[in-house]
Structures are given as C-alpha cells and as structure tokens.
Design a protein around this motif. Structure first.
Motif, PDB file in Angstrom:
ATOM      1  N   ALA A 187      14.230-106.501  36.081  1.00  0.00           N
ATOM      2  CA  ALA A 187      13.762-105.156  35.729  1.00  0.00           C
ATOM      3  C   ALA A 187      14.751-104.414  34.850  1.00  0.00           C
ATOM      4  O   ALA A 187      14.405-103.404  34.229  1.00  0.00           O
ATOM      5  CB  ALA A 187      13.486-104.350  37.003  1.00  0.00           C
ATOM      6  N   LEU A 188      15.995-104.892  34.775  1.00  0.00           N
ATOM      7  CA  LEU A 188      16.975-104.264  33.887  1.00  0.00           C
ATOM      8  C   LEU A 188      16.677-104.548  32.420  1.00  0.00           C
ATOM      9  O   LEU A 188      17.285-103.926  31.542  1.00  0.00           O
ATOM     10  CB  LEU A 188      18.388-104.748  34.233  1.00  0.00           C
ATOM     11  CG  LEU A 188      18.985-104.193  35.522  1.00  0.00           C
ATOM     12  CD1 LEU A 188      20.294-104.909  35.854  1.00  0.00           C
ATOM     13  CD2 LEU A 188      19.207-102.694  35.419  1.00  0.00           C
ATOM     14  N   GLY A 189      15.762-105.463  32.154  1.00  0.00           N
ATOM     15  CA  GLY A 189      15.413-105.785  30.774  1.00  0.00           C
ATOM     16  C   GLY A 189      14.485-104.743  30.186  1.00  0.00           C
ATOM     17  O   GLY A 189      13.326-105.028  29.862  1.00  0.00           O
ATOM     18  N   THR A 190      14.978-103.525  30.056  1.00  0.00           N
ATOM     19  CA  THR A 190      14.187-102.423  29.515  1.00  0.00           C
ATOM     20  C   THR A 190      15.044-101.612  28.553  1.00  0.00           C
ATOM     21  O   THR A 190      16.277-101.559  28.709  1.00  0.00           O
ATOM     22  CB  THR A 190      13.656-101.531  30.664  1.00  0.00           C
ATOM     23  OG1 THR A 190      12.849-100.494  30.124  1.00  0.00           O
ATOM     24  CG2 THR A 190      14.789-100.887  31.455  1.00  0.00           C
ATOM     25  N   ALA A 191      14.405-101.013  27.571  1.00  0.00           N
ATOM     26  CA  ALA A 191      15.151-100.291  26.540  1.00  0.00           C
ATOM     27  C   ALA A 191      16.016 -99.206  27.160  1.00  0.00           C
ATOM     28  O   ALA A 191      15.553 -98.424  27.983  1.00  0.00           O
ATOM     29  CB  ALA A 191      14.180 -99.668  25.542  1.00  0.00           C
ATOM     30  N   GLY A 192      17.271 -99.182  26.771  1.00  0.00           N
ATOM     31  CA  GLY A 192      18.206 -98.182  27.257  1.00  0.00           C
ATOM     32  C   GLY A 192      19.071 -98.631  28.401  1.00  0.00           C
ATOM     33  O   GLY A 192      20.104 -98.009  28.681  1.00  0.00           O
ATOM     34  N   SER A 193      18.687 -99.720  29.073  1.00  0.00           N
ATOM     35  CA  SER A 193      19.489-100.199  30.200  1.00  0.00           C
ATOM     36  C   SER A 193      20.894-100.575  29.760  1.00  0.00           C
ATOM     37  O   SER A 193      21.876-100.309  30.461  1.00  0.00           O
ATOM     38  CB  SER A 193      18.792-101.399  30.844  1.00  0.00           C
ATOM     39  OG  SER A 193      19.583-101.968  31.856  1.00  0.00           O
ATOM     40  N   GLY A 194      21.014-101.196  28.587  1.00  0.00           N
ATOM     41  CA  GLY A 194      22.337-101.553  28.082  1.00  0.00           C
ATOM     42  C   GLY A 194      23.178-100.337  27.752  1.00  0.00           C
ATOM     43  O   GLY A 194      24.403-100.365  27.898  1.00  0.00           O
ATOM     44  N   ASP A 195      22.533 -99.260  27.313  1.00  0.00           N
ATOM     45  CA  ASP A 195      23.273 -98.023  27.044  1.00  0.00           C
ATOM     46  C   ASP A 195      23.847 -97.458  28.341  1.00  0.00           C
ATOM     47  O   ASP A 195      24.980 -96.970  28.381  1.00  0.00           O
ATOM     48  CB  ASP A 195      22.366 -96.990  26.379  1.00  0.00           C
ATOM     49  CG  ASP A 195      21.775 -97.479  25.076  1.00  0.00           C
ATOM     50  OD1 ASP A 195      22.527 -98.084  24.286  1.00  0.00           O
ATOM     51  OD2 ASP A 195      20.576 -97.281  24.855  1.00  0.00           O
ATOM     52  N   THR A 196      23.049 -97.531  29.416  1.00  0.00           N
ATOM     53  CA  THR A 196      23.556 -97.095  30.716  1.00  0.00           C
ATOM     54  C   THR A 196      24.772 -97.924  31.116  1.00  0.00           C
ATOM     55  O   THR A 196      25.767 -97.377  31.612  1.00  0.00           O
ATOM     56  CB  THR A 196      22.458 -97.216  31.786  1.00  0.00           C
ATOM     57  OG1 THR A 196      21.347 -96.409  31.398  1.00  0.00           O
ATOM     58  CG2 THR A 196      22.961 -96.768  33.139  1.00  0.00           C
ATOM     59  N   LEU A 197      24.711 -99.234  30.893  1.00  0.00           N
ATOM     60  CA  LEU A 197      25.841-100.092  31.245  1.00  0.00           C
ATOM     61  C   LEU A 197      27.101 -99.683  30.493  1.00  0.00           C
ATOM     62  O   LEU A 197      28.191 -99.640  31.079  1.00  0.00           O
ATOM     63  CB  LEU A 197      25.509-101.558  30.957  1.00  0.00           C
ATOM     64  CG  LEU A 197      26.660-102.550  31.156  1.00  0.00           C
ATOM     65  CD1 LEU A 197      27.136-102.572  32.599  1.00  0.00           C
ATOM     66  CD2 LEU A 197      26.257-103.952  30.704  1.00  0.00           C
ATOM     67  N   LEU A 234      12.660 -97.256  34.671  1.00  0.00           N
ATOM     68  CA  LEU A 234      13.131 -96.891  33.344  1.00  0.00           C
ATOM     69  C   LEU A 234      14.650 -96.859  33.365  1.00  0.00           C
ATOM     70  O   LEU A 234      15.266 -96.750  34.429  1.00  0.00           O
ATOM     71  CB  LEU A 234      12.593 -95.523  32.946  1.00  0.00           C
ATOM     72  CG  LEU A 234      11.072 -95.333  32.966  1.00  0.00           C
ATOM     73  CD1 LEU A 234      10.730 -93.885  32.624  1.00  0.00           C
ATOM     74  CD2 LEU A 234      10.405 -96.292  32.009  1.00  0.00           C
ATOM     75  N   ALA A 235      15.261 -96.919  32.189  1.00  0.00           N
ATOM     76  CA  ALA A 235      16.727 -96.857  32.141  1.00  0.00           C
ATOM     77  C   ALA A 235      17.244 -95.592  32.811  1.00  0.00           C
ATOM     78  O   ALA A 235      18.257 -95.613  33.512  1.00  0.00           O
ATOM     79  CB  ALA A 235      17.206 -96.933  30.692  1.00  0.00           C
ATOM     80  N   GLU A 236      16.508 -94.480  32.641  1.00  0.00           N
ATOM     81  CA  GLU A 236      16.943 -93.220  33.228  1.00  0.00           C
ATOM     82  C   GLU A 236      16.964 -93.270  34.754  1.00  0.00           C
ATOM     83  O   GLU A 236      17.694 -92.524  35.402  1.00  0.00           O
ATOM     84  CB  GLU A 236      16.026 -92.075  32.780  1.00  0.00           C
ATOM     85  CG  GLU A 236      16.070 -91.794  31.288  1.00  0.00           C
ATOM     86  CD  GLU A 236      15.004 -92.537  30.503  1.00  0.00           C
ATOM     87  OE1 GLU A 236      14.401 -91.939  29.614  1.00  0.00           O
ATOM     88  OE2 GLU A 236      14.790 -93.736  30.797  1.00  0.00           O
TER      89      GLU A 236
END
Length: 254
Positions: A187-197, A234-236
């Motif tokens: 589920a981490l494969g979503t837009a913005g997840s890498g930005d959170t990381l 969502l990433a948020e």
C-alpha cells in the motif's frame, strides 16, 4: 537507537529540517515537510521563493521562507536540507550545488536524482539519496541480478548512503554495511509516499542520527506507519501513524 526527548528538549534540540519547494509541484515538498514534522522534527521550514504566499495557506506549524537561498544558508541551525521533492531537474541543478558548497547535510531525492541522470558524481557530498528503481537505473544502471551488490557499489561510488526503495528496500553505506527491509506493505506504492519517507529520514538526521542509522530507522518507521494506516492509504495518511511507529520502535530497542 532513536533519539529520546529529555525534559529540557526544545524545538531546536529536536532539530531543524529545511526543504526547497519548486514552482510546478510544491505539494511534494509539503508532503516531505509533513513527514518530517510527524516524525519528530522540532522545526520544519520550506524555502519557497515566489511560491511562499501560496504555501503559507498550508498547515500553521510549517514555516515558509521567501528569502533567497544564500540568505537562508547563513542560519547555521539549518544543518539538514531535503533537496528534490517537487523540484524540476533544472531547479534542483541550481539548488543542490549551493547546499553542498555550504557543507549542509543533504538528503537528495526526486528532481535532484533526475538532474544527476548518468552523472551520479553530481550527488557526491550528499549524505543520503533515496531512489526508486527507475531513478537508480538512470543514475547507475539496472540493479540486475545482484541488487544488493549494485546498491553497495553505488554507495561507494558517490560516498553516500543509498536507499533503493521497493518491495524489499535496500539500504547501503559507503563502508559496505547493508540492510534489507521488508517491514512494509504494498500500500506504500502510492504517489507521495516517497516524499513522506524523505521527511522521516530528514527528521532523524536533524535529531543527530548518523546517515546510515537515520536511513535504516526511517525506512522501518515509514513501513510501520504504512502497516498501521490500513488498506489503500494516501500518502497523507501515513503522518498520523508516525508517532506511534516511533513508540513501537522505541519499545523494540528498549
């Protein structure tokens, strides 16, 4: 281990994370900033330039600066910078060399990695880079049949910790240390997840962790937050679970 908060802690002892926002994709910088705040940074500031007024409409605890980057770099408390989320390659090419010349602790991602396509030496001086497989391939060539060896070689080549994001995330240090992380969810494969990381790792760097430790811990915390966020987050959504993820990690190391 993860930093603890002694009674005399305040926002500056917890660490300052700085980011640069681009004109076309400022949301990515906001996601990274939110990840840093949720992961424990004491202060998060976005260098936004002409986008400052728009970004000031965002979360009230986020500080937005409009001053030129050379002016902002005079503040020595701003040791840790995230460079890349939401930046075009052209923007990153103007910003990253200034951060490295100022001897800042830099986490490079996204636009900064694209700017260094086929020229990974442009990233030398960064503390950590966090490519996904496509970005890694454009920098160093395909990971191939021995991705662990490829990431180790990449870390040695640019003298930085390399985090290759994926179903099994590989973290490698220039000194040969390497770690594999499967504590995560698709589920981490979503837009913005890498930005959170990037924000999570940035917060740990700002708290004083070494790049290797911050990268390994950040990847685990990000994965734990993803597991706690439930199906189809969502990433948020990840931000709300990062505090609990830190508590979980502290319990494991205690």
């Amino acid at each position: 281990g993860l930093p603890v908060l002694p009674p005399a802690s305040h926002k500056y002892t917890r660490g300052v994370v700085s980011l640069c926002a681009g004109e076309s994709m400022p949301g990515a910088a906001r996601l990274a900033a939110a990840g840093a705040r949720a992961a424990g940074a004491g202060v998060v500031r976005i260098a936004a330039g002409v986008m400052a007024d728009a970004l000031r409409l965002g979360p009230p605890g986020l500080i937005v600066d409009s001053a030129p980057l050379p002016e902002l770099l005079k503040d020595t408390r701003r040791r840790v910078w995230i460079c890349g989320p939401g930046l075009t390659p052209e923007e990153a090419g103007l910003i990253l060399p200034q951060l490295l010349a100022a001897s800042r602790c830099v986490l490079a991602d996204a636009g900064a990695l694209t700017w260094a396509t086929s020229m990974p030496e442009r990233l030398r001086g960064a503390a950590v880079i966090t490519p996904h497989e496509g970005e890694f391939t454009r920098l160093f060539g395909p990971p191939g049949a021995d991705p662990l060896g490829a990431v180790r070689q990449a870390a040695r080549r640019i003298n930085a910790v390399v985090v290759l994001k994926g179903a099994t995330t590989i973290v490698a240090s220039p000194d040969g240390r390497a770690a594999l992380n499967i504590h995560a969810t698709p589920a981490l494969g979503t837009a913005g997840s890498g930005d959170t990381l990037t924000g999570v790792i940035g917060a740990l760097l700002a708290a004083g962790m070494a790049p290797w430790d911050a990268a390994c811990a950040g990847v685990w915390l990000h994965g734990e937050a993803g597991l706690r966020a439930g199906p189809w987050p969502l990433a948020e959504d990840l931000d709300r679970h990062l505090g609990a993820a830190r508590e979980q990690a502290a319990g494991l190391q205690g």
